[in-house]
Design a protein around this motif. Structure first.
Motif, short mmCIF file in Angstrom:
data_model
loop_
_atom_site.label_atom_id
_atom_site.label_comp_id
_atom_site.label_asym_id
_atom_site.label_seq_id
_atom_site.Cartn_x
_atom_site.Cartn_y
_atom_site.Cartn_z
N PHE A 153 27.69 51.38 43.26
CA PHE A 153 27.22 50.00 43.27
C PHE A 153 26.79 49.61 44.69
CE2 PHE A 153 27.44 45.41 42.81
CZ PHE A 153 26.94 45.23 41.54
N GLN A 154 27.60 49.97 45.66
CA GLN A 154 27.27 49.62 47.04
C GLN A 154 26.00 50.34 47.50
OE1 GLN A 154 30.63 49.27 49.92
NE2 GLN A 154 31.83 50.14 48.26
N LEU A 155 25.88 51.59 47.08
CA LEU A 155 24.68 52.35 47.43
C LEU A 155 23.44 51.65 46.86
CD1 LEU A 155 23.01 54.80 48.30
CD2 LEU A 155 23.90 56.06 46.34
N LEU A 156 23.55 51.20 45.61
CA LEU A 156 22.42 50.53 44.98
C LEU A 156 22.13 49.18 45.64
CD1 LEU A 156 23.26 51.42 41.27
CD2 LEU A 156 21.23 52.17 42.55
N GLU A 157 23.18 48.49 46.06
CA GLU A 157 22.97 47.22 46.77
C GLU A 157 22.19 47.46 48.07
OE1 GLU A 157 23.33 44.22 46.03
OE2 GLU A 157 25.12 43.83 44.83
N GLY A 158 22.60 48.49 48.80
CA GLY A 158 21.92 48.81 50.06
C GLY A 158 20.46 49.18 49.81
N LEU A 159 20.24 49.94 48.77
CA LEU A 159 18.89 50.41 48.48
C LEU A 159 18.01 49.27 47.96
CD1 LEU A 159 17.89 53.15 49.06
CD2 LEU A 159 18.30 53.82 46.71
N ALA A 174 24.15 62.81 50.04
CA ALA A 174 25.56 62.47 50.26
C ALA A 174 25.92 62.47 51.74
CB ALA A 174 26.45 63.43 49.48
N ALA A 175 25.34 63.38 52.52
CA ALA A 175 25.72 63.47 53.94
C ALA A 175 25.24 62.24 54.73
CB ALA A 175 25.13 64.73 54.56
N ASN A 176 24.31 61.50 54.18
CA ASN A 176 23.80 60.33 54.88
C ASN A 176 24.44 59.03 54.38
OD1 ASN A 176 22.23 61.79 56.58
ND2 ASN A 176 20.38 61.67 55.33
N LEU A 177 25.48 59.15 53.60
CA LEU A 177 26.19 57.96 53.13
C LEU A 177 27.55 57.95 53.80
CD1 LEU A 177 25.18 58.21 49.37
CD2 LEU A 177 24.10 56.86 51.19
N LEU A 178 27.76 56.95 54.61
CA LEU A 178 29.02 56.87 55.37
C LEU A 178 29.98 55.92 54.68
CD1 LEU A 178 27.54 56.72 58.98
CD2 LEU A 178 28.26 58.72 57.68
N ILE A 179 31.23 56.25 54.75
CA ILE A 179 32.26 55.48 54.05
C ILE A 179 33.42 55.26 55.02
CG2 ILE A 179 33.98 55.63 52.18
CD1 ILE A 179 31.89 57.21 50.57
N ASN A 180 33.97 54.07 55.02
CA ASN A 180 35.15 53.88 55.85
C ASN A 180 36.41 53.70 55.00
OD1 ASN A 180 35.24 51.21 55.02
ND2 ASN A 180 34.35 50.39 56.91
N GLY A 183 36.85 51.22 52.21
CA GLY A 183 36.11 51.38 50.95
C GLY A 183 34.66 50.94 51.02
N ILE A 184 34.16 50.70 52.25
CA ILE A 184 32.76 50.27 52.39
C ILE A 184 31.86 51.49 52.55
CG2 ILE A 184 31.13 48.94 53.81
CD1 ILE A 184 33.17 47.20 52.31
N LEU A 185 30.77 51.47 51.80
CA LEU A 185 29.77 52.54 51.92
C LEU A 185 28.54 51.98 52.63
CD1 LEU A 185 28.58 55.08 49.30
CD2 LEU A 185 26.91 53.50 50.26
N GLN A 186 28.00 52.77 53.55
CA GLN A 186 26.78 52.36 54.24
C GLN A 186 25.76 53.50 54.28
OE1 GLN A 186 28.21 50.78 58.04
NE2 GLN A 186 28.21 48.73 57.11
#
Ligand code: ATP
Length: 560
Positions: A153-159, A174-180, A183-186
């Motif tokens: 969901f977060q990935l789609l929001e960003g996109l 996947a390697a270009n999606l950072l997660i902390n 639980g936040i994905l960027q």
């Protein structure tokens, strides 16, 4: 008209108006610091770009990541791809897009023995505990469905934000999606991103039709959509949506779902999963240049079979994301409305997710031995892992920080920001793929083919490789005086400097002094003087433009 209004009508903004409309709040970008403002804590990534280090800001105490911008050949100047990444990231502001907070400069040592002449620039972003690829490689991490839904969901929001802002990412993986650990994905890594001139996606209209040609030498192979593999140049935001489908599948099964060893094999395994192309499921495929000579007996795909254990909701969304027809492939707006997110188990909230052991590309090595079945390494060897950086090593011994041992490790030459360690058609494997068998990025084109994608990365790189064209990018030091317009609320605020430069517009980092006065909310005049380094893109003309904030401490601005 506000940016939202212009998005609604789908008008393609020019890069300049886009930039103006997206201007981030002034206080969200620090400016340009010295590397000594950061305490370097250790290397977390070594890719084709060079290195990423974990560091702590001495000013705020916050953890950050420092991404070094490597200049493999100083004569080539500051890499245009890095310039674009910086410019785009500086404009963007969304919770699911990695934020560029600062630029840090490391000046060469004064010692005569130090051959390095140019400063090294670092991009400073908030530190993220994992990248998705590293997390999936950790054998002790097992994603639950609510967790997968939350990340997706977060990935789609960003996109959705990126596409609405007329930006193509062009390296979704996947390697270009950072997660902390909150639980936040960027979405990160905008080195291949560019302004998109077509219409922005609208509900129920897929990715629509492309408006102009771009290079198709983008997107890491395992995440590359069929239209790119068949050399469509007039592509759309749908290329990123295919990547989302691949990432979604990867989160479900725990490893890349389409791991082709060559471009031909990549198409083959796509057709096995999604079915062979027909006039119904991929109208116009026969006229794509890469479809020439392809004889494909009609065959249905095995997607439902392969993903049956994940349920009909997941299969339905995956099918929409992995549609062969790029025009009707689901867009981010519609994907966010998909029933998958509205059926139990519901997406977890980010703060509900567990925290994990840090997982970056270098950490991945420690998981390697523990991993039972890694995907096979793709062909291509370690091309692109060029010669030692030499004078561009960074974190020089003079400041005693981090101390890359004897300059070893190679520094990742020939990557996106370099060119000299691989031939024009060679592919290369980024550092992280040594562990996980991830695929090479797209090859460089054999020549600039006049596709009309004049601002494209590969095109620019081949220009720099000596095929004629523009004179490249430059970096230089200097001092400039400018007069300009001050806008603001009566207090000194912004001044746009117009100065003559050896190079065109671009990143300007240095100390600036100036004064100006606005009239109410109107405009005024100001004068300023700047000294420092100017890194610029020479195809943009003779003049350098820089907006200078007078409110300390921000004294770096990127020209647009
Ligand atoms: N802000 C950050 N926080 C934590 N780790 C980061 C951060 N930025 C980058 N990394 C790590 O560094 C790796 C490479 O970063 P990035 O993708 O930006 O560089 P790159 O040159 O484009 O890499 P490549 O071309 O090899 O994919 C990421 O996969 C991640 O592991």
């Amino acid at each position: 008209m506000s940016i939202l209004d212009s998005r609604e009508v789908g008008r393609a903004l020019s890069p300049r108006s886009f930039a103006v409309a997206h201007q981030r709040p002034n206080n969200s970008f620090l400016g340009c610091s010295r590397i000594t403002d950061y305490e370097v804590l250790g290397k977390i990534g070594q890719g084709t770009f060079g290195e990423v280090h974990r560091a702590r800001s001495k000013r705020t105490g916050a953890l950050v990541a420092l991404k070094k911008i490597i200049m493999h050949n100083e004569k080539d100047g500051f890499p245009i791809t890095a310039l674009r990444e910086i410019k785009l990231l500086k404009l963007l502001s969304h919770p699911n897009i990695l934020k560029l907070e600062d630029m840090a400069v490391e000046y060469p040592a004064a010692k005569i023995t130090d051959k390095r002449k140019r400063p090294i620039m670092y991009m400073v972003t908030p530190y993220m505990d994992h990248d998705l690829s590293g997390l999936l490689d950790n054998p002790s991490v097992h994603f639950t469905e609510p967790q997968i839904k939350c990340y997706l969901f977060q990935l789609l929001e960003g996109l959705r934000y990126l596409h609405a802002s007329h930006i193509l990412h062009r390296d979704m993986k996947a390697a270009n999606l950072l997660i902390n650990n909150k639980g936040i994905l960027q979405i990160a890594d905008f080195g291949l991103a560019r302004h998109y001139e077509g219409e922005v996606p609208k509900p129920h209209q897929g990715g629509g039709e492309g408006r102009r040609d771009y290079t198709n030498l983008v997107v890491t192979r395992w995440y590359r959509p069929p239209e790119l593999l068949m050399h469509l140049k007039r592509y759309t935001t749908a290329i990123d949506m295919w990547g989302v489908g691949c990432v979604f599948g990867e989160m479900l099964v725990g490893k890349p779902i389409l791991a082709g060893k060559s471009d031909v094999a990549q198409l083959q395994i796509i057709f096995e999963l999604c079915g062979t192309p027909t006039d119904e499921n991929m109208p116009g495929w026969r006229s794509l240049p890469g479809a020439e000579g392809l004889v494909l007996p009609p065959k249905p795909g095995n997607l439902s079979q392969r993903f049956r254990e994940y349920g009909s909701g997941a299969i339905s969304l995956l099918r929409e994301l992995l549609k062969l027809d790029w025009r009707s492939r689901i867009n981010a707006i519609d994907a966010l409305q998909h029933p998958y997110f509205r059926t139990a188990p519901f997406p977890a909230k980010p703060h509900e997710l567990p925290s994990f052991e840090e997982s970056h590309e270098l950490d991945r090595r420690k998981f390697h031995d523990r991993r039972a079945a890694l995907p096979p390494a793709p062909k291509g060897g370690t091309v692109g892992r060029g010669p030692h950086d030499g004078p561009n090593d960074g974190f020089g011994s003079r400041n005693g920080m981090n101390g890359r041992p004897g300059g070893g490790g190679g520094g990742g030459g020939g990557g996106r920001y370099g060119r000299n360690s691989r031939g024009p058609t060679e592919e290369r494997i980024p550092a992280w793929s040594r562990d996980r068998g991830l695929p090479p990025r797209p090859p460089l084109p054999a020549s600039a083919d006049g596709s009309g994608d004049h601002t494209d990365l590969y095109r620019d790189r081949s220009d720099r490789a000596g095929s004629g064209g523009t004179s490249g990018t430059g970096i230089g030091t200097g001092i400039g005086i400018g007069i300009g317009i001050v806008t603001g609320d009566g207090r000194p605020w912004w001044i746009t400097m117009i100065g003559r430069g050896r190079v065109g517009r671009g990143v300007v980092a240095g100390r600036r002094f100036g004064s100006g006065r606005g009239t109410g909310n109107g405009t005024g005049t100001g004068t300023g003087i700047e000294s420092g380094i100017c890194i610029a893109d020479s195809d943009c003309g003779l003049f350098s433009w820089c907006s200078i904030p007078f409110r300390p401490p921000a004294w770096l601005a990127l020209g647009v």
